[in-house]
Design an enzyme around this catalytic site. Structure first.
Site, PDB file in Angstrom:
ATOM      1  N   ASP A 207       0.905  -1.146   0.000  1.00  0.00           N
ATOM      2  CA  ASP A 207       0.000   0.000   0.000  1.00  0.00           C
ATOM      3  C   ASP A 207       0.940   1.191   0.000  1.00  0.00           C
ATOM      4  OD1 ASP A 207      -1.384   2.285   0.908  1.00  0.00           O
ATOM      5  OD2 ASP A 207      -2.977   1.016   1.714  1.00  0.00           O
ATOM      6  N   HIS A 208       1.092   1.843  -1.141  1.00  0.00           N
ATOM      7  CA  HIS A 208       2.196   2.794  -1.254  1.00  0.00           C
ATOM      8  C   HIS A 208       2.047   3.977  -0.293  1.00  0.00           C
ATOM      9  CE1 HIS A 208      -0.475   5.028  -3.983  1.00  0.00           C
ATOM     10  NE2 HIS A 208       0.312   6.071  -3.843  1.00  0.00           N
ATOM     11  N   HIS A 270      -5.735   2.772   1.246  1.00  0.00           N
ATOM     12  CA  HIS A 270      -4.885   3.888   1.683  1.00  0.00           C
ATOM     13  C   HIS A 270      -5.503   4.635   2.864  1.00  0.00           C
ATOM     14  CE1 HIS A 270      -2.878   2.997  -1.976  1.00  0.00           C
ATOM     15  NE2 HIS A 270      -3.636   3.706  -2.780  1.00  0.00           N
TER      16      HIS A 270
HETATM   17  C1  BG6 Z   1      -3.547   4.554  -6.388  1.00  0.00           C
HETATM   18  C2  BG6 Z   1      -4.895   4.627  -7.033  1.00  0.00           C
HETATM   19  O1  BG6 Z   1      -3.500   3.499  -5.467  1.00  0.00           O
HETATM   20  O2  BG6 Z   1      -3.284   5.774  -5.713  1.00  0.00           O
HETATM   21  C3  BG6 Z   1      -4.967   5.806  -7.990  1.00  0.00           C
HETATM   22  O3  BG6 Z   1      -5.152   3.422  -7.737  1.00  0.00           O
HETATM   23  C4  BG6 Z   1      -4.588   7.077  -7.291  1.00  0.00           C
HETATM   24  O4  BG6 Z   1      -6.273   5.916  -8.553  1.00  0.00           O
HETATM   25  C5  BG6 Z   1      -3.269   6.907  -6.556  1.00  0.00           C
HETATM   26  O5  BG6 Z   1      -4.487   8.098  -8.262  1.00  0.00           O
HETATM   27  C6  BG6 Z   1      -2.995   8.111  -5.700  1.00  0.00           C
HETATM   28  O6  BG6 Z   1      -1.706   8.036  -5.197  1.00  0.00           O
HETATM   29  P1  BG6 Z   1      -0.949   9.345  -4.711  1.00  0.00           P
HETATM   30  O7  BG6 Z   1       0.324   8.820  -4.140  1.00  0.00           O
HETATM   31  O8  BG6 Z   1      -0.773  10.211  -5.915  1.00  0.00           O
HETATM   32  O9  BG6 Z   1      -1.841   9.981  -3.713  1.00  0.00           O
END
Ligand code: BG6
Length: 514
Positions: A207-208, A270
């Site tokens: 989960d980045h 997230h």
């Molecule tokens: C991803 C989603 O996990 O996270 C995307 O699939 C989204 O739809 C993205 O745009 C958002 O990541 P960040 O790091 O730009 O907030």
């Protein structure tokens, strides 16, 4: 590599930078990217791996294998990787010396994901890496393919003896990209298929958001300080609001997004992970298990909404045409690969309660949406109003204190408090104490994928989600998904570039302005 100890003087003398030394190196290993010709690999994963190399954080004994449908020779794939760095790496094109040494470690398998023979080819490459690159039989498999391929890949890896149980000489780990299932039943089915061959110790569900520095800092804010924790509870906190707002639309991902929507794409993973970090109890130690157990307990304390609650605890939206940063943008229903009558939500908000001793009665408002006014991910903890208005009703209004953990694009912590305006009158006004990571530490936060890839190579699961928490998170959102599926939506209901749908403000009038 820019070693922090030899960096320019201004940085070296910043006392906040003490302790920023390079982390422990990862074990020798080969890393295999399934789906290496896809978007994530070129934009995020390969630039992250190469940045780790530049920072000296990859082991000297390292090999990289791409495994994907597109046809490439090893050399053509190396060139492809090189070209992506020029486009997507923060440092631009690699230096010739480092690249020459690194590119020899890259191989490629043009693969049919169904064909066991291609997995046997992969095995031969990995064994060759063990001999020539000294990668020590340690293997990290990164699944960045469409999720429908996950079970197939896992099964075929096991069929050729590339599962952890067959590897008696080193470790075998698997990183699984989101989404982990599209609902509770599919997540359980996927888990069953994976755990047939990989045990929980070798599964890294990514989960980045958990790799973002300000997210990691939430636990430090709470548990490396004494002043916040005593008031971090129902006696002092009025509400918590968590926002993950984007200005982007669905870009080229309409096909995927149609099967997902904001609740699955952002909230189930997230945003709920952020909530867990804000609400969890102090872990007994900083190990992966202790932290993940506390996060799980937060989810277990959130009662999934029931039928009678839906209208008052959820809001959904879909953007129509509008303008973002001055540019006209189309509505969701006219984006590529989107059904012109689509009922998919591009905005989702929920009101949740963590039913435990610390949080009983405190609403947690969470929202995420695309094509909103501003990109902003943050957590705002709003404290209760003062109990007695010493300055009388006729003076300025006294706003409650708000502690904001800013995740992106600003990274920092801000505390709003009330102060007397200088002068003879008793004027009260809100002021802010602001901490900013960039100027505070004099260093840019490393991208999330760098941290997460390095952790997986080191065998640290702290920032990866454990199955029990994933399952509980699905249990929380599933009734809402079901309700939304069975009730027609009046879409589109918010203008691109705005604050989101009116229903979100019916749910909670106090959302912070985007
Ligand atoms: C991803 C989603 O996990 O996270 C995307 O699939 C989204 O739809 C993205 O745009 C958002 O990541 P960040 O790091 O730009 O907030």
């Amino acid at each position: 590599m820019t070693d922090v100890m030899t960096a320019p003087t201004r940085r070296a003398t910043n006392p906040l930078r003490t302790g920023l030394a390079t982390d422990r190196l990862a074990d020798p290993c080969s890393i295999v990217f399934f789906g290496a010709s896809g978007d994530l690999f070129k934009r995020m994963l390969f630039p992250a791996i190469y940045a780790l190399r530049e920072k000296g954080m990859l082991p000297a004994a390292f090999g990289l294998v791409g495994f994907s449908r597109s046809k490439y020779s090893d050399d053509a794939f190396r060139q492809y990787c090189h070209d992506q760095l020029s486009q997507f790496s923060a440092n631009g094109a690699p230096s010739a010396d480092m690249w020459d040494e690194f590119s020899e470690r890259i191989s490629y398998v043009s693969a049919d994901f169904d064909d066991e023979r291609h997995y046997a080819d992969l095995k031969a490459i990995l064994e060759h890496n063990d001999e020539t690159l000294r990668t020590g039989s340690n293997r990290l498999f990164y699944l960045s393919t469409p999720p429908s391929l996950f079970p197939k890949i896992v099964k075929n890896l096991a069929a050729v003896g590339l599962d952890p149980r067959s590897n008696t000489k080193g470790w075998t780990r698997i990183i699984i990209e989101k989404p982990f299932g599209i609902d509770l039943a599919s997540a359980r089915a996927l888990q069953a298929e994976i755990e047939e061959f990989f045990d929980e110790r070798s599964i890294y569900r990514i989960d980045h958001y958990l790799g973002k520095e300000p997210v990691q800092d939430l636990l430090a804010l709470r548990f490396a300080n004494t002043i916040f924790e005593p008031i971090w509870n129902r006696n002092y906190v009025d509400n918590v609001q968590i926002t993950a707002a984007e200005t982007l639309g669905v870009e080229s991902r309409g096909g995927y997004y149609e099967t997902s929507g904001a609740l699955r794409d952002m909230l189930q993973n997230h945003v709920l992970n952020l909530l867990a970090l804000v609400a969890m109890e102090p872990p007994t130690d900083s190990g992966a298990d202790a932290i993940r157990t506390e996060k799980y307990k937060v989810f277990a304390a959130i009662e999934p909404p029931t039928t009678r609650d839906f209208a008052s605890i959820s809001a959904r939206g879909q953007y129509g045409p509008g303008s973002v940063s001055g540019d006209a943008v189309p509505g969701y229903r006219t984006e590529a690969d989107v059904d012109p009558a689509s009922n998919t939500e591009t905005f989702a908000a929920l009101k949740l309660f963590v039913q435990n001793w610390r949080w009983a009665g405190v609403p947690f408002y969470v929202r995420s949406g695309k094509r909103l006014a501003r990109k902003c991910s943050e957590i705002a903890v709003t404290f209760k109003p003062v109990p007695h208005r010493l300055y009388g009703e006729r003076t300025d209004s006294i706003e409650p204190n708000v502690l904001v953990a800013k995740i992106q694009p600003d990274e920092g912590i801000s505390l709003r408090f009330e102060a007397k305006v200088p002068g003879p009158k008793q004027h009260i006004r809100s002021v802010f104490m602001d901490f900013n990571y960039g100027s505070g530490f004099g260093i840019e936060s490393p991208p999330a994928y760098e941290r997460l890839l390095a952790d997986a190579m080191r065998g640290d699961q702290t920032l990866f989600t454990r199955w029990d928490a994933v399952e509980k998170a699905w249990e929380i959102v599933e009734p809402v998904l079901e309700y939304w599926r069975s009730t027609p939506a009046e879409f589109p209901n918010y203008e691109a570039g705005g604050q989101g749908p009116k229903s979100a403000f019916d749910l909670f009038a106090g959302w912070r302005q985007l």
